[in-house]
Design a protein around this motif. Structure first.
Motif: not given
Length: 277
Positions: A56-78
């Motif tokens: 994705f980054s090679k195709a678009t130049g966009v950088r993705v900063d990943v936070v890998a947690v459980g789904t419940g925590q991901a939803l709370a972060i969002g």
């Protein structure tokens, strides 16, 4: 003639200044073309994220900063606006997130399945059980050590529903039921060290290197299907550049290129995730 030359030089200088400003602005925007993706540990532990994001980054130049947690925590972060996009695997929680106005445009991305991991000897006899209800009841009856994620992840939420569907409540279990409070990789490590059972997504198990004498002891039942979704976060704290970058990811991931990247990911020659719903 001199005046004309001076005007020409002035015009050239103005043009050069305009080009410099445009290039500077473009460079500044390029540096800001990034966003935070809150996602599950299974997508990171399996190696899928590195595989897909690099393309994705090679195709678009966009950088993705990943936070890998459980789904419940991901939803709370969002919900707090600390991520601009989500990649999760708990449809009930995702629907609640979107209906509360925290997200929009939930899309099906991919699927794999859950499996029960246990000692090769299968002391609880799960391999002989005809359905998931029987398998979960057998785990309880045998009181074989079971390691739960215990972290409100999508995997943990699915495990809790499996107990519930079997008419069982982990709150009433004894010392054989233990919570790791950790991601999938660490939970698998704990299970193998404790000679225990656990619920895992198939992809992380295949990628997991320290299997010792453990194997998949129960699989291929409909309740174990594991779909993943992409959601755009809706929050006033997000900047437009983050929203645009996240949208580019969301569209790419669910489009032909992203779906092809998911399907091309292999570990030990095995496909871990399957694009689509």
């Amino acid at each position: 003639m001199i005046a004309k030359n001076m005007m020409t030089r002035r015009a050239a200088a103005i043009a050069l200044a305009a080009i410099f400003m445009a290039v500077t602005e473009l460079a500044a925007n390029a540096k800001e073309a990034r966003f935070v993706l809150a996602t599950t540990t299974s997508t990171e532990n399996s190696g899928l994220l590195d595989h897909v994001i690099s393309r994705f980054s090679k195709a678009t130049g966009v950088r993705v900063d990943v936070v890998a947690v459980g789904t419940g925590q991901a939803l709370a972060i969002g919900a707090r606006g600390d991520a601009a996009a989500l990649l999760t695997h708990d449809r009930a929680g995702e629907d609640t997130f979107v209906s509360a106005g925290n997200g929009a445009d939930r899309r099906d991305v991919m699927r794999n399945d859950f499996v029960i991991i246990g000692p090769v000897s299968d002391p609880a006899g799960l391999g002989d059980q005809p359905d998931m209800v029987s398998a979960m009841q057998r785990l309880r009856d045998a009181e074989a050590i079971f390691i739960s994620r215990g972290d409100d992840s999508g995997t943990h939420r699915r495990e809790r529903r499996l107990w519930q569907e079997a008419g069982l409540d982990p709150e009433n279990f004894g010392a054989w039921y233990r919570e790791a409070g950790a991601g999938m990789g660490q939970t698998l490590l704990t299970a193998t060290q404790a000679d225990a059972y656990t619920l895992s997504d198939r992809g992380t198990w295949i990628a997991f290197a320290r299997k010792t004498d453990h194997a998949i002891v129960y699989e291929n039942m409909p309740p174990l299907l594991n779909p993943y979704s992409s959601i755009l976060v809706a929050h006033p704290a997000l900047r437009e550049v983050e929203i645009s970058a996240a949208r580019a990811w969301h569209v790419w991931l669910t489009g032909p290129d992203g779906q092809a990247a998911i399907n091309s990911f292999r570990v030990q020659g095995q496909q871990l995730f399957f694009a689509g719903d």
